[in-house]
Design a protein around this motif. Structure first.
Motif, PDB file in Angstrom:
ATOM      1  N   TRP A   1      -0.195  -7.476  -6.643  1.00 38.95           N
ATOM      2  CA  TRP A   1      -0.334  -6.145  -6.022  1.00 38.95           C
ATOM      3  C   TRP A   1      -1.511  -5.385  -6.628  1.00 38.95           C
ATOM      4  CZ3 TRP A   1       1.683  -1.583  -8.876  1.00 38.95           C
ATOM      5  CH2 TRP A   1       1.366  -0.382  -8.231  1.00 38.95           C
ATOM      6  N   LEU A   2      -1.564  -5.365  -7.969  1.00 45.67           N
ATOM      7  CA  LEU A   2      -2.622  -4.598  -8.635  1.00 45.67           C
ATOM      8  C   LEU A   2      -3.999  -5.196  -8.332  1.00 45.67           C
ATOM      9  CD1 LEU A   2      -0.939  -3.818 -12.051  1.00 45.67           C
ATOM     10  CD2 LEU A   2      -1.630  -2.182 -10.290  1.00 45.67           C
TER      11      LEU A   2
ATOM     12  N   VAL B   1      -1.368  -9.048   2.532  1.00 47.79           N
ATOM     13  CA  VAL B   1      -0.863  -8.751   1.192  1.00 47.79           C
ATOM     14  C   VAL B   1       0.587  -8.295   1.293  1.00 47.79           C
ATOM     15  CG1 VAL B   1      -1.145  -7.285  -0.833  1.00 47.79           C
ATOM     16  CG2 VAL B   1      -3.160  -8.127   0.391  1.00 47.79           C
ATOM     17  N   VAL B   2       0.862  -7.432   2.278  1.00 50.72           N
ATOM     18  CA  VAL B   2       2.223  -6.943   2.466  1.00 50.72           C
ATOM     19  C   VAL B   2       3.170  -8.104   2.734  1.00 50.72           C
ATOM     20  CG1 VAL B   2       3.729  -5.566   3.958  1.00 50.72           C
ATOM     21  CG2 VAL B   2       1.497  -4.684   3.268  1.00 50.72           C
ATOM     22  N   ARG B   3       2.726  -9.055   3.580  1.00 45.66           N
ATOM     23  CA  ARG B   3       3.587 -10.200   3.904  1.00 45.66           C
ATOM     24  C   ARG B   3       3.982 -10.971   2.640  1.00 45.66           C
ATOM     25  NH1 ARG B   3       5.040  -8.082   7.646  1.00 45.66           N
ATOM     26  NH2 ARG B   3       4.241  -8.177   9.765  1.00 45.66           N
ATOM     27  N   VAL B   4       3.001 -11.210   1.767  1.00 43.32           N
ATOM     28  CA  VAL B   4       3.284 -11.932   0.521  1.00 43.32           C
ATOM     29  C   VAL B   4       4.309 -11.160  -0.317  1.00 43.32           C
ATOM     30  CG1 VAL B   4       2.318 -12.738  -1.655  1.00 43.32           C
ATOM     31  CG2 VAL B   4       1.029 -13.034   0.463  1.00 43.32           C
ATOM     32  N   LEU B   5       4.085  -9.848  -0.442  1.00 50.54           N
ATOM     33  CA  LEU B   5       4.999  -9.032  -1.248  1.00 50.54           C
ATOM     34  C   LEU B   5       6.400  -9.014  -0.638  1.00 50.54           C
ATOM     35  CD1 LEU B   5       2.646  -6.056  -2.145  1.00 50.54           C
ATOM     36  CD2 LEU B   5       3.468  -7.827  -3.688  1.00 50.54           C
ATOM     37  N   GLN B   6       6.445  -9.009   0.692  1.00 52.63           N
ATOM     38  CA  GLN B   6       7.754  -9.029   1.363  1.00 52.63           C
ATOM     39  C   GLN B   6       8.520 -10.302   1.027  1.00 52.63           C
ATOM     40  OE1 GLN B   6       6.428  -8.413   5.375  1.00 52.63           O
ATOM     41  NE2 GLN B   6       7.261  -6.330   5.468  1.00 52.63           N
ATOM     42  N   LYS B   7       7.797 -11.443   1.073  1.00 50.49           N
ATOM     43  CA  LYS B   7       8.450 -12.719   0.765  1.00 50.49           C
ATOM     44  C   LYS B   7       8.948 -12.713  -0.675  1.00 50.49           C
ATOM     45  CE  LYS B   7       6.277 -15.760   4.101  1.00 50.49           C
ATOM     46  NZ  LYS B   7       4.850 -15.475   4.379  1.00 50.49           N
ATOM     47  N   GLY B   8       8.106 -12.212  -1.559  1.00 45.25           N
ATOM     48  CA  GLY B   8       8.492 -12.128  -2.971  1.00 45.25           C
ATOM     49  C   GLY B   8       9.764 -11.314  -3.142  1.00 45.25           C
TER      50      GLY B   8
ATOM     51  N   SER C   1      10.986  -3.056   1.854  1.00 39.20           N
ATOM     52  CA  SER C   1       9.825  -3.902   2.162  1.00 39.20           C
ATOM     53  C   SER C   1       9.812  -4.312   3.637  1.00 39.20           C
ATOM     54  CB  SER C   1       9.821  -5.150   1.273  1.00 39.20           C
ATOM     55  OG  SER C   1      10.731  -6.113   1.770  1.00 39.20           O
ATOM     56  N   LEU C   2      10.976  -4.246   4.297  1.00 40.34           N
ATOM     57  CA  LEU C   2      11.038  -4.629   5.702  1.00 40.34           C
ATOM     58  C   LEU C   2      10.493  -3.555   6.639  1.00 40.34           C
ATOM     59  CD1 LEU C   2      14.592  -6.239   5.851  1.00 40.34           C
ATOM     60  CD2 LEU C   2      12.387  -7.374   5.616  1.00 40.34           C
ATOM     61  N   LYS C   3      10.227  -2.361   6.080  1.00 41.25           N
ATOM     62  CA  LYS C   3       9.820  -1.237   6.932  1.00 41.25           C
ATOM     63  C   LYS C   3       8.358  -1.362   7.340  1.00 41.25           C
ATOM     64  CE  LYS C   3      13.495   1.291   7.264  1.00 41.25           C
ATOM     65  NZ  LYS C   3      14.023   1.650   8.578  1.00 41.25           N
ATOM     66  N   ASP C   4       8.103  -2.189   8.348  1.00 37.35           N
ATOM     67  CA  ASP C   4       6.731  -2.394   8.790  1.00 37.35           C
ATOM     68  C   ASP C   4       6.119  -1.149   9.413  1.00 37.35           C
ATOM     69  OD1 ASP C   4       6.134  -4.887   7.930  1.00 37.35           O
ATOM     70  OD2 ASP C   4       6.954  -5.904   9.687  1.00 37.35           O
TER      71      ASP C   4
ATOM     72  N   ALA D   1       2.486  -1.671   0.696  1.00 36.55           N
ATOM     73  CA  ALA D   1       2.182  -2.615  -0.383  1.00 36.55           C
ATOM     74  C   ALA D   1       2.417  -1.957  -1.737  1.00 36.55           C
ATOM     75  CB  ALA D   1       0.745  -3.092  -0.270  1.00 36.55           C
ATOM     76  N   SER D   2       1.967  -0.712  -1.867  1.00 32.60           N
ATOM     77  CA  SER D   2       2.125  -0.035  -3.151  1.00 32.60           C
ATOM     78  C   SER D   2       3.572   0.345  -3.428  1.00 32.60           C
ATOM     79  CB  SER D   2       1.244   1.207  -3.205  1.00 32.60           C
ATOM     80  OG  SER D   2      -0.091   0.807  -3.383  1.00 32.60           O
ATOM     81  N   ILE D   3       4.313   0.676  -2.360  1.00 35.42           N
ATOM     82  CA  ILE D   3       5.735   0.989  -2.563  1.00 35.42           C
ATOM     83  C   ILE D   3       6.451  -0.249  -3.109  1.00 35.42           C
ATOM     84  CG2 ILE D   3       7.905   1.527  -1.386  1.00 35.42           C
ATOM     85  CD1 ILE D   3       6.209   3.258   0.564  1.00 35.42           C
ATOM     86  N   ILE D   4       6.221  -1.402  -2.464  1.00 34.64           N
ATOM     87  CA  ILE D   4       6.853  -2.636  -2.949  1.00 34.64           C
ATOM     88  C   ILE D   4       6.359  -2.932  -4.361  1.00 34.64           C
ATOM     89  CG2 ILE D   4       7.292  -5.070  -2.484  1.00 34.64           C
ATOM     90  CD1 ILE D   4       6.469  -4.554   0.417  1.00 34.64           C
ATOM     91  N   GLY D   5       5.054  -2.715  -4.576  1.00 35.97           N
ATOM     92  CA  GLY D   5       4.471  -2.969  -5.893  1.00 35.97           C
ATOM     93  C   GLY D   5       5.159  -2.178  -6.987  1.00 35.97           C
TER      94      GLY D   5
END
Lengths: 646, 147
Positions: free
Chosen positions: A24-25, A35-42, A111-114, A122-126
């Motif tokens: 994320w950083l 990037v968001v997709r990767v973070l969502q999977k994580g 993270s599901l909130k597209d 991305a930053s919220i998930i981060g």
């Protein structure tokens, strides 16, 4: 082998979440949907792994696997199944795993909130993942729930009998959903600071999360207070104990935030204040965890007094509060606010006053909680601060809040246009004056009883008046269910329900504080005790065996005006395995109040000492809290009030 | 309202509220703090119990064979193995109140008797209120739990 799997899952999640933080950083400047997709999977993987790990721990508790240290320390083969399960979070390590489970769940769901713009998302998930990773480190380095024992014991040591209680089985999960739920609005705020992205949509997306956390926190606190009421046998429901305050402070700040964010949904003003409140709400949750878990205070909550844990929590606290506040001081001036004029008599003003008073009230609670610790550290003086302090500070500050709560919903946004406002005020005052006089005539108590009772009437009338005028404005006929739902969808019914909850709560508090009576008597079997129109007959006292305790149980018959009402059975329980004793009060609740009977020491010859409380309206306290929570949930289902002026 | 005036207005309001709150807090702290002493501390600090006007907390062990019941009142002696204080209490005692147990009593002095409004002891057998434990360790009369 299975517990090791649980441990390995926690380690893997720690590694994944830490990598996710770095990812994320690293991509902070070039965030896009990929990037968001990767973070969502994580987030999904983190959630699943922690969930599995939690299931494994629960399984170990259910099967009484005493090779695990926390199982052997906190469980017992003879314990009923529900307490074997609640035993999972009835200890330090397990409760932390629950905390992390809830955190990973919230992270996954947000993270599901597209619909949130991807830079912000991305930053919220981060930010969520950073917190997750910190707490996983805390578990792995100081509080591993899957630690094995050196020597297999024959049986477990059992759970503190005070905690073997259905209300308390649910209290920690609800409280944690509240605490951890506030991490979402915290992440929204930090994400806004990091990305500089803020909009009305930011506020709209954030509000449901605050409302969910706030409702859960309300229920969690209410359950704890209810437990204290019936389990501790003191007849009280709130003691201004530091651990209670620790949960109450984030609640107060979250309440302020829940109101404040509604201004931002309308117009981009007070951005900085909203962000600050979001950061503070979660900071107070963490501070609460620190105060309660570090062993600074002694209570049923302080499982661990391992100093390394306290230091670790302090580090987490430092990072999670310090970094956002530094960011805040740098970035907060860069937000562009809209030009927003509003009248002094408007919803905006009312909410600002609400916020000012709620934060000030939080300050008084904070000082009352920390001052004894501070004094001890400075000169070793041991002091305690009790209810008297809070009655002199908290109560007067909250009085105007309740006063305004009744009339603020009448007001419109921006402008003072409601011609009926003065009319409504006069009506409210008349009803309150009438109710207050009635209260005074029924039973004369202190001036504070009168103020508190009248405020409850004032608020109740206010909410009903508002509801009626909204019905008139909406111009719908309420003849069938369909129209009713249509109407409810037109107004913010959650506000009314929550505010009615406060009125009910306040009525309960008034009854319990000012109108209760207490009797201390010593009686033998066969004696009759008269309390007003009620009388209690002491039938018998006997020894009874429970599943994992022996009980000394007395039986009483309660009559009112010589009519049979109910049997009352207060107990003293001796938990043989834990070698401790609890007092089980016998409580008869009805709409108007409780009869609360406690069995004390004694014997056949001299008689038994008994304590009897008559607590008018006491269950309204928890009913009120329930209404507040329901109101909070209803406000989630309410679509943003973008197009409406209510 | 013009934003400039609004800011002024808000500032004044905040200052007033915080000022009032500070005043309330200071007043409440002055009146409502309850200090904790062991019997020995108490005699050292005040000399005579007649000099004590405020509500205080006293902690120590319940002296062996000192518990007496008179009507609904319980009379007992709190000791830190150096000095003793006689306590009168007419409420209901906690579950684990017994001789030798560490307890804390809150109340006021009246004619050299300590009239307790509350007696606190925890539900655990091995439990010692932290203030009491610390005070007793300081006086070398109690070594703490075996573990």
């Amino acid at each position: 082998m299975i517990p090791e799997l649980g441990h390995i899952l926690v380690i893997i999640t720690f590694v994944i979440s830490t990598m996710q933080c770095c990812y994320w950083l690293y991509n902070l400047r070039y965030t896009n949907i990929d990037v968001v997709r990767v973070l969502q999977k994580g987030s999904l993987i983190n959630f699943l792994f922690i969930f599995l790990s939690f299931l494994i721990l629960t399984y170990s508790f259910i099967t009484s696997d005493f090779s695990l240290l926390i199982v052997s320390n906190n469980s017992h083969t003879l314990k009923p199944l529900i307490y074997k399960i609640s035993g999972v979070w009835g200890n330090h390590e397990g409760s932390l795993l629950l905390w992390v489970l809830i955190l990973s769940a919230f992270t996954f769901f947000v993270s599901l909130k597209d619909s949130i713009n991807s830079k912000l998302l991305a930053s919220i998930i981060g930010v969520q993942t950073v917190i997750l990773s910190l707490f996983l480190a805390f578990i792995l380095f100081t509080s591993n729930p899957f630690e094995r024992v050196d020597e297999l014991p024959l049986d477990g040591r059992g759970l503190n009998p005070l905690l073997q209680d259905p209300g308390l089985a649910l209290h920690p999960p609800m409280l944690y959903i509240g605490y951890v739920g506030l991490s979402v609005s915290f992440s929204f705020a930090v994400a806004a600071l990091v990305t500089g992205e803020i909009s009305k949509d930011w506020a709209r997306q954030m509000r449901p999360w605050i409302a969910i956390a706030w409702s859960a926190l309300t229920i969690g606190i209410a359950l704890g207070s209810w437990w204290a009421y019936y389990e501790l046998g003191w007849g009280g429901w709130w003691f201004w104990d530091p651990v209670e305050n620790a949960s109450f402070m984030p609640w107060l700040i979250a309440t302020a935030l829940l109101h404040c964010v509604r201004i931002l949904e309308k117009k981009l003003i007070f951005i900085n204040w909203t962000i600050l409140l979001s950061i503070l709400a979660f900071s107070f949750s963490l501070l609460g965890t620190f105060i309660v878990r570090s062993g600074l205070l002694t209570s049923v909550h302080a499982f661990a007094s391992d100093p390394s844990r306290g230091v670790f929590i302090l580090i987490i606290l430092g990072i999670s509060i310090g970094v956002p506040l530094i960011l805040y001081s740098i970035k907060s001036s860069s937000f562009n606010e809209e030009k927003g004029n509003f009248d002094i008599v408007s919803k905006e003003s009312a909410i600002l006053v609400n916020n000012l008073f709620l934060t000030t009230a939080t300050l008084t609670v904070l000082i009352g909680t920390l001052y004894p610790l501070f004094l001890d550290a400075i000169n070793g003086n041991k002091v305690s601060i009790g209810p008297a302090y809070y009655n002199a500070t908290f109560a007067p500050i909250m009085t105007p809040v309740v006063f305004l709560m009744a009339i603020a919903p009448f007001l419109n946004w921006k402008k003072y246009t409601d011609k009926n406002f003065i009319k409504k005020l006069i009506f409210l005052s008349a009803v309150t004056l009438l109710g207050g006089t009635l209260l005074y005539l029924i039973e004369e108590k202190s001036i504070f009883a009168l103020i508190s009772g009248s405020l409850s009437i004032w608020l109740f009338t206010g909410v009903i008046t508002d509801l009626i005028s909204k019905i008139r404005e909406a111009k719908v006929k309420l003849q069938n269910i369909k129209q009713l739902f249509f109407f409810i969808s037109k107004i913010n019914i959650g506000i009314h329900v929550a505010h009615i909850g406060v009125a009910i709560f306040l009525a309960g508090v008034t009854g319990e504080q000012f109108y209760k009576s207490e009797y201390n008597v010593i009686k033998k079997v066969g004696d009759i005790i008269n309390i007003g129109t009620k009388s209690l007959k002491f039938d018998k006292i006997e020894n009874i065996d429970g599943p994992n305790y022996n009980s000394l149980m007395a039986t009483f018959t309660l009559y009112e005006n010589n009519k049979f009402i109910s049997k009352l059975r207060p107990e003293k329980r001796f938990y043989t395995n834990e070698k401790s004793q609890t007092t089980e009060a016998a409580i008869l609740s009805d709409f108007w109040g409780d009869t609360y009977l406690v069995l004390g020491e004694g014997d056949k010859k001299t008689g038994w000492s008994l304590r009897i409380y008559s607590n008018p309206l006491v269950s309204w306290i928890w009913a009120g809290a329930f209404f507040m929570a329901v109101g909070g949930i209803l406000s989630v289902t309410q679509k943003s009030s973008r197009f409406r002026n209510v | 309202m013009n934003p400039k005036y609004r800011r002024l207005f808000i500032t004044i309001f905040i200052v007033l509220t915080l000022g009032l709150a500070t005043k309330l807090i200071l007043m409440a702290l002055e009146d409502n703090i309850v200090y904790f002493y062991t019997p020995n501390d108490l005699i050292e600090k005040f000399g005579d119990t007649q000099n004590i006007q405020n509500k205080i907390r006293i902690g120590g062990l319940v002296l062996e064979n000192s518990i007496k019941k008179v009507d609904k009142k319980t009379i007992f002696i709190i000791t830190d193995k150096k000095k003793e204080v006689k306590v009168v209490f007419d409420g209901s005692l906690p579950d684990l109140f017994r001789e030798g147990q560490g307890i804390v009593a809150e109340g006021m002095f009246k004619n050299n008797n300590f009239i307790a409004s509350e007696v606190l002891a925890k539900h655990d057998e091995n439990y010692m209120p932290p203030e009491v434990a610390e005070a007793l360790k300081k006086n070398n009369v109690w070594k703490g739990d075996a573990d």
